[in-house]
Write a protein that holds these residues in place. Structure first.
Motif, PDB file in Angstrom:
ATOM      1  N   SER A   1       2.649   7.557  -3.981  1.00 44.88           N
ATOM      2  CA  SER A   1       1.813   8.391  -3.996  1.00 44.88           C
ATOM      3  C   SER A   1       1.334   6.556  -5.262  1.00 44.88           C
ATOM      4  O   SER A   1       0.048   6.198  -5.719  1.00 44.88           O
ATOM      5  CB  SER A   1       1.002   9.026  -4.512  1.00 44.88           C
ATOM      6  OG  SER A   1       1.224   9.471  -6.051  1.00 44.88           O
TER       7      SER A   1
ATOM      8  N   ILE B   1       0.600  -1.183   0.245  1.00 47.66           N
ATOM      9  CA  ILE B   1       0.360  -0.142  -0.200  1.00 47.66           C
ATOM     10  C   ILE B   1       0.842   1.395  -0.196  1.00 47.66           C
ATOM     11  O   ILE B   1       1.691   1.258   0.218  1.00 47.66           O
ATOM     12  CB  ILE B   1      -0.628  -0.004   1.576  1.00 47.66           C
ATOM     13  CG1 ILE B   1      -2.063  -1.080   1.397  1.00 47.66           C
ATOM     14  CG2 ILE B   1      -2.007   1.391   1.702  1.00 47.66           C
ATOM     15  CD1 ILE B   1      -2.691  -1.614   2.724  1.00 47.66           C
TER      16      ILE B   1
ATOM     17  N   LEU C   1      -2.134  -0.002  -4.410  1.00 49.81           N
ATOM     18  CA  LEU C   1      -2.935  -1.097  -4.173  1.00 49.81           C
ATOM     19  C   LEU C   1      -1.931  -1.862  -4.740  1.00 49.81           C
ATOM     20  O   LEU C   1      -2.776  -1.886  -5.592  1.00 49.81           O
ATOM     21  CB  LEU C   1      -3.903  -1.946  -3.655  1.00 49.81           C
ATOM     22  CG  LEU C   1      -5.076  -0.592  -2.942  1.00 49.81           C
ATOM     23  CD1 LEU C   1      -6.062  -0.893  -2.887  1.00 49.81           C
ATOM     24  CD2 LEU C   1      -4.040  -0.555  -1.142  1.00 49.81           C
TER      25      LEU C   1
ATOM     26  N   PRO D   1      -4.111   6.760   2.108  1.00 50.17           N
ATOM     27  CA  PRO D   1      -3.822   5.158   0.973  1.00 50.17           C
ATOM     28  C   PRO D   1      -4.413   6.173  -0.533  1.00 50.17           C
ATOM     29  O   PRO D   1      -5.018   6.312  -0.617  1.00 50.17           O
ATOM     30  CB  PRO D   1      -4.426   4.184   1.782  1.00 50.17           C
ATOM     31  CG  PRO D   1      -5.782   4.501   2.641  1.00 50.17           C
ATOM     32  CD  PRO D   1      -5.577   5.886   3.171  1.00 50.17           C
TER      33      PRO D   1
ATOM     34  N   ARG E   1      -8.756   7.506   0.436  1.00 51.60           N
ATOM     35  CA  ARG E   1      -7.530   8.184   0.616  1.00 51.60           C
ATOM     36  C   ARG E   1      -8.259   8.902   2.256  1.00 51.60           C
ATOM     37  O   ARG E   1      -7.747   9.525   3.044  1.00 51.60           O
ATOM     38  CB  ARG E   1      -7.460   9.664  -0.672  1.00 51.60           C
ATOM     39  CG  ARG E   1      -6.179  10.296   0.235  1.00 51.60           C
ATOM     40  CD  ARG E   1      -5.753  11.227  -1.103  1.00 51.60           C
ATOM     41  NE  ARG E   1      -7.107  11.958  -0.836  1.00 51.60           N
ATOM     42  CZ  ARG E   1      -6.916  13.119  -1.262  1.00 51.60           C
ATOM     43  NH1 ARG E   1      -6.154  13.455  -2.193  1.00 51.60           N
ATOM     44  NH2 ARG E   1      -7.858  13.822  -1.337  1.00 51.60           N
TER      45      ARG E   1
ATOM     46  N   ALA F   1      -8.886   1.888  -1.989  1.00 53.06           N
ATOM     47  CA  ALA F   1      -8.033   2.754  -1.276  1.00 53.06           C
ATOM     48  C   ALA F   1      -8.922   4.254  -1.531  1.00 53.06           C
ATOM     49  O   ALA F   1      -8.757   4.912  -1.531  1.00 53.06           O
ATOM     50  CB  ALA F   1      -6.678   2.779  -1.632  1.00 53.06           C
TER      51      ALA F   1
ATOM     52  N   SER G   1       1.216   5.712  -0.173  1.00 53.57           N
ATOM     53  CA  SER G   1       0.057   6.243   0.921  1.00 53.57           C
ATOM     54  C   SER G   1       1.060   7.710   0.417  1.00 53.57           C
ATOM     55  O   SER G   1       2.254   8.215  -0.384  1.00 53.57           O
ATOM     56  CB  SER G   1       0.150   6.241   1.767  1.00 53.57           C
ATOM     57  OG  SER G   1       0.932   6.669   2.393  1.00 53.57           O
TER      58      SER G   1
ATOM     59  N   LYS H   1       3.573   0.440   3.298  1.00 57.16           N
ATOM     60  CA  LYS H   1       3.442  -1.100   4.068  1.00 57.16           C
ATOM     61  C   LYS H   1       2.555  -2.339   3.343  1.00 57.16           C
ATOM     62  O   LYS H   1       2.310  -1.788   2.042  1.00 57.16           O
ATOM     63  CB  LYS H   1       2.244  -0.246   5.208  1.00 57.16           C
ATOM     64  CG  LYS H   1       2.039   0.758   5.705  1.00 57.16           C
ATOM     65  CD  LYS H   1       1.090   1.033   6.920  1.00 57.16           C
ATOM     66  CE  LYS H   1       1.579   2.243   7.540  1.00 57.16           C
ATOM     67  NZ  LYS H   1       1.950   2.506   9.005  1.00 57.16           N
TER      68      LYS H   1
ATOM     69  N   VAL I   1      -8.279   1.050   3.556  1.00 61.34           N
ATOM     70  CA  VAL I   1      -8.609   0.910   2.147  1.00 61.34           C
ATOM     71  C   VAL I   1      -9.542  -0.452   3.075  1.00 61.34           C
ATOM     72  O   VAL I   1     -10.240  -1.283   4.003  1.00 61.34           O
ATOM     73  CB  VAL I   1      -7.433  -0.283   2.640  1.00 61.34           C
ATOM     74  CG1 VAL I   1      -7.747  -1.373   1.105  1.00 61.34           C
ATOM     75  CG2 VAL I   1      -6.184   0.042   2.208  1.00 61.34           C
TER      76      VAL I   1
ATOM     77  N   ASN J   1      -8.979   7.185   5.139  1.00 58.96           N
ATOM     78  CA  ASN J   1      -7.389   6.572   5.983  1.00 58.96           C
ATOM     79  C   ASN J   1      -7.575   5.095   6.305  1.00 58.96           C
ATOM     80  O   ASN J   1      -7.623   4.585   6.949  1.00 58.96           O
ATOM     81  CB  ASN J   1      -7.470   7.265   7.464  1.00 58.96           C
ATOM     82  CG  ASN J   1      -7.342   9.084   7.533  1.00 58.96           C
ATOM     83  OD1 ASN J   1      -6.382   9.198   6.430  1.00 58.96           O
ATOM     84  ND2 ASN J   1      -7.824   9.487   8.090  1.00 58.96           N
TER      85      ASN J   1
END
Length: 377
Positions: free
Chosen positions: A73, A37, A371, A368, A339, A337, A39, A49, A344, A342
């Motif tokens: 991103s 992921i 993906l 996030p 955003r 995701a 972000s 992450k 998923v 905050n």
């Protein structure tokens, strides 16, 4: 048995044969993937992450994260999953592309090197079919950047290709805004979508000319104020689907021998919020999904007919500001995701109808936006 039932039965059979229908100790390792992921996060935080993801039940678990990459991103893995390339979507001179190694046994990332994109706000990265080059789309730079990749996976300095022009929307199209890179399924061309000028640029691939034959570039002109954003091919390579940010439309193109011919335009964003975002095709090729933001945030769902055209069959509301989303490799789950929520969000996908059902499962993390699945070793 009708056509949809045949598709569903075939998918279930494939799932069973791959071990995805098993549970407990008999579950095949192929059920589990890593979910990476990206972000919007400062370099001081874990902007990327890594989670384990079980395709059998949609459950995820945090594995690791890495600091040191500002605003990662968008990212893309190599075919074998051993390397990851992530943008740094900064607006100024620090805009970069990072090369990372990925240990698929431990699920950990390590930085290799970074190179400047020489164009602001890189928002997309793709690897050439032979993985000898990485190419970024630079939203504020009005350019794409081509990076040779060394044998050890590290990046060499970028060669930017800058575009010019503007579009019909005086506020949103003052300059070129490159948003997506797609290498065509036949591995012969690079397509770059330009939200700012309503164009798709087509470059033949030529290994003797640093990847792209820029002299043979062709521009595919789209209707004014379309705002082309993301492109995705059908599994059979015969069609390419475009999600437009400004018009909120999905455009269907037939693709053959370098030709992109418009077949159909269908509305995804019925609120006309000018927030069209991402687009993906289900692994079986029977459904297309497109995310819409800014109003009535969610995922538009289309069924694919035999000729590749689309029929809208549903709309799944999601959390705030759905950007990138991804379908699990076995087609069972669609992850979004969100955003500004905050999180998923994880939805179960009906392979027969294409519709989505919220599982209630969430991966909570700040902002996030990207993906990607990588198969566990």
């Amino acid at each position: 048995m009708n056509k949809k039932s045949i598709w569903a039965a075939a998918l279930c059979a494939a799932t069973f044969l791959s071990g995805c229908g098993n549970s407990g100790s008999g579950k095949s390792e192929t059920d589990e993937y890593y979910l990476l992921i990206g972000s919007y996060a400062p370099a001081s935080e874990e902007g990327i992450k890594v989670y384990s993801f079980d395709q059998n039940n949609g459950k995820s678990e945090y594995v690791s994260g890495i600091k040191g990459v500002s605003n990662p991103s968008f990212l893309t893995p190599s075919a074998d999953g051993s390397r990851i390339y992530s943008v740094t979507e900064d607006e100024g001179e620090t805009a970069s592309l990072h090369a990372l190694t990925f240990d698929r046994e431990k699920g950990t990332l390590a930085l290799l090197n970074e190179e400047r994109t020489l164009g602001g706000a890189p928002c997309y990265v793709a690897l050439s079919p032979d993985e000898r080059y990485a190419v970024t789309a630079n939203y504020l730079g009005g350019s794409i950047s081509v990076f040779p990749i060394r044998q050890d996976g590290k990046l060499s300095p970028a060669h930017p290709i800058v575009f010019s022009g503007k579009g019909a929307d005086a506020e949103r199209q003052k300059q070129p805004h490159l948003h997506c890179i797609l290498f065509t399924p036949d591995k012969r061309y690079l397509l770059a979508s330009d939200l700012g000028t309503d164009r798709i640029y087509s470059f033949p691939l030529d290994s003797t000319k640093a990847l792209l034959d820029t002299a043979a570039r062709k521009d595919i002109l789209l209707p004014p104020a379309t705002g082309p954003r993301h492109l995705t091919p059908s599994p059979n390579g015969k069609h390419i689907y475009l999600m437009s940010e400004l018009s909120g439309q999905v455009m269907v193109f037939s693709y053959d021998e370098a030709r992109l011919d418009t077949m159909q335009t269908v509305l995804a964003d019925t609120c006309h919020a000018q927030g069209g975002a991402d687009i993906h095709v289900s692994p079986d090729g029977h459904f297309v999904y497109a995310s819409c933001r800014l109003q009535n945030d969610g995922i538009a769902i289309f069924e694919v007919t035999e000729d590749g055209s689309l029929t809208k069959v549903g709309y799944q509301k999601t959390g705030s500001h759905p950007r990138n989303f991804a379908i699990s490799p076995n087609g069972n789950y669609l992850l979004v995701a969100c955003r500004d929520a905050n999180a998923v969000e994880i939805y179960q996908r009906n392979p027969e109808t294409g519709l989505l059902q919220d599982t209630g499962q969430r991966i909570e993390m700040p902002k996030p936006v990207c993906l990607k699945f990588v198969k566990r070793q």
